[in-house]
Design an enzyme around this catalytic site. Structure first.
Site, PDB file in Angstrom:
ATOM      1  N   ARG A 174       0.856  -1.216  -0.124  1.00 57.96           N
ATOM      2  CA  ARG A 174      -0.059   0.009  -0.045  1.00 57.96           C
ATOM      3  C   ARG A 174       0.840   1.255  -0.015  1.00 57.96           C
ATOM      4  O   ARG A 174       0.575   2.208   0.525  1.00 57.96           O
ATOM      5  CB  ARG A 174      -1.110   0.045   1.222  1.00 57.96           C
ATOM      6  N   SER A 246     -10.920  -0.768   2.707  1.00 64.01           N
ATOM      7  CA  SER A 246     -10.250  -1.025   3.923  1.00 64.01           C
ATOM      8  C   SER A 246     -10.020   0.322   4.546  1.00 64.01           C
ATOM      9  O   SER A 246      -9.372   1.334   3.744  1.00 64.01           O
ATOM     10  CB  SER A 246      -8.807  -1.722   3.659  1.00 64.01           C
ATOM     11  N   GLU A 342      -5.979   4.255   5.782  1.00 62.35           N
ATOM     12  CA  GLU A 342      -5.568   3.991   4.633  1.00 62.35           C
ATOM     13  C   GLU A 342      -5.783   5.096   3.669  1.00 62.35           C
ATOM     14  O   GLU A 342      -5.065   5.714   2.868  1.00 62.35           O
ATOM     15  CB  GLU A 342      -6.046   2.527   4.185  1.00 62.35           C
TER      16      GLU A 342
END
Ligand code: EPU
Length: 346
Positions: A174, A246, A342
């Site tokens: 990520r 997420s 995130e």
């Protein structure tokens, strides 16, 4: 002041544009000045004017990984560069060039329809092709980085177009070079590289178990269909209930911390990684703290997946961030692990 640009290539300008339908959290927001970017050539002139006026600015793709404030001041660049094409096939790989504004899932579908399999594990991820490399999207054992040849972007600091190779993008879980340099690059085009000899990626447990009793090895199309079915079941459809996928990254912890934790919490779900560290399932941590399905005013934690925060309607960025910090605090108290948010908070 007139912010419209009078050049033949000028991007379309809409003042005070509503963004409630352009962010998957469904937050009420509007952009003071929204510029629709339909070709890379429009960018240098626009950035020059924005910088001369000392205006704040940002790029919005599909709005699927952002938390928007009520007002986005200055310029919001709506990425809309189109195009999907086969550029070459060599002995080992097929190269596909895709505009940053193309919808990610539409591209994955197109690649399979045209018999270029490889991206099927990444089906149904919301957002645009240009946003995908920034956070190096990943799902079901595959990461975008595995299929990148190069990325074209405009460097707003050096005022030049650049092409970054896969290595230059510094991809990690990520993470990417673009994410590490926020507000500097505008991705315009992505060149994908898919192997000519296709092999299925079925090592992710959730996916593998769907094919356990299959008589023959699954096709790419069957994997695509299965990934779509799992995602539809586990993750809320943003058209029905606002969310950004997420909400936290799966934290990566040192081996010693993992050893101590697993003694205390034998059910802990985690995965080893190449560096000897452990990636822990944040959804499990949040679930154990009792947040799953909880409602906090207009926002809450999704009932089928504790890693996903949802907007039931009328929530604001503050509501979401307040709930997020409750979760971070409780998870930290219980497990000694700090969760990182995130999506990008604009
Ligand atoms: N789990 C729980 N309770 C929950 C949620 C999860 O116990 O409420 C457990 C599950 O049973 C499972 C483990 O935690 O054993 C991991 O859950 P899951 O397989 O659903 O995947 P994840 O780690 O929660 C990641 C990605 C997703 C991606 C899936 C599938 C991150 C931050 N998220 O989720 O990506 O779709 O794996 O590969 O890495 C996204 O980034 O927006 C996203 C949806």
């Amino acid at each position: 002041m007139n912010f419209a640009i009078n050049a033949p290539l000028s991007p379309k300008l809409t003042p005070n544009m509503e963004l409630a339908h352009r962010n998957t959290f469904g937050l009420d927001a509007y952009a003071e000045l929204a510029y629709e970017i339909s070709s890379a050539e429009q960018i240098p002139e626009l950035i020059k004017i924005i910088q001369e006026q000392k205006m704040p600015w940002r790029v919005l793709g599909g709005g699927s990984n952002v938390i928007l404030p009520a007002v986005l001041p200055g310029a919001t660049l709506l990425m809309n560069i189109p195009g999907k094409e086969l550029i070459k096939i060599d002995l080992t790989h097929t190269y596909l060039s895709v505009g940053a504004g193309v919808n990610w899932h539409e591209f994955v579908t197109w690649s399979l329809d045209n018999r270029f399999p490889g991206l099927e594990n990444l089906a149904l991820i919301p957002g645009t092709v240009g946003a995908a490399p920034i956070q190096n999207i990943g799902a079901y054992g595959v990461e975008l980085a595995d299929y990148i040849d190069s990325i074209d972007a405009y460097d707003s600091q050096d005022h030049t177009f650049v092409t970054l190779t896969k290595e230059g993008c510094c991809f990690a879980y990520r993470d990417s070079y673009f994410k590490q340099h926020p507000g500097r690059f505008i991705v315009t085009k992505v060149v994908f590289k898919v192997p000519n000899h296709w092999t299925p990626h079925l090592h992710y447990a959730d996916l593998a178990k769907q094919f356990l009793n299959a008589e023959s090895a699954p096709t790419a199309q069957q994997i695509f269909n299965t990934v779509c079915a799992i995602r539809t079941q586990k993750l809320p459809n943003p058209k029905v209930i606002g969310n950004a996928g997420s909400f936290f990254q799966n934290p990566i912890i040192p081996a010693e911390q993992y050893e101590a934790l697993i003694k205390k919490f034998p059910q802990l779900i985690s995965y080893p990684d190449a560096l000897g560290t452990r990636k822990v399932a944040a959804g499990w941590l949040i679930d154990q703290c009792g947040f799953k399905g909880q409602r906090h005013g207009p926002v809450g934690v999704y009932e089928n997946q504790a890693l996903v925060l949802v907007n039931h309607g009328g929530g604001t960025a503050k509501d979401i961030l307040d709930l997020a910090s409750n979760i971070q605090e409780k998870v930290h108290q219980t497990f000694g692990i700090q969760l990182e948010i995130e999506p990008n908070i604009l």
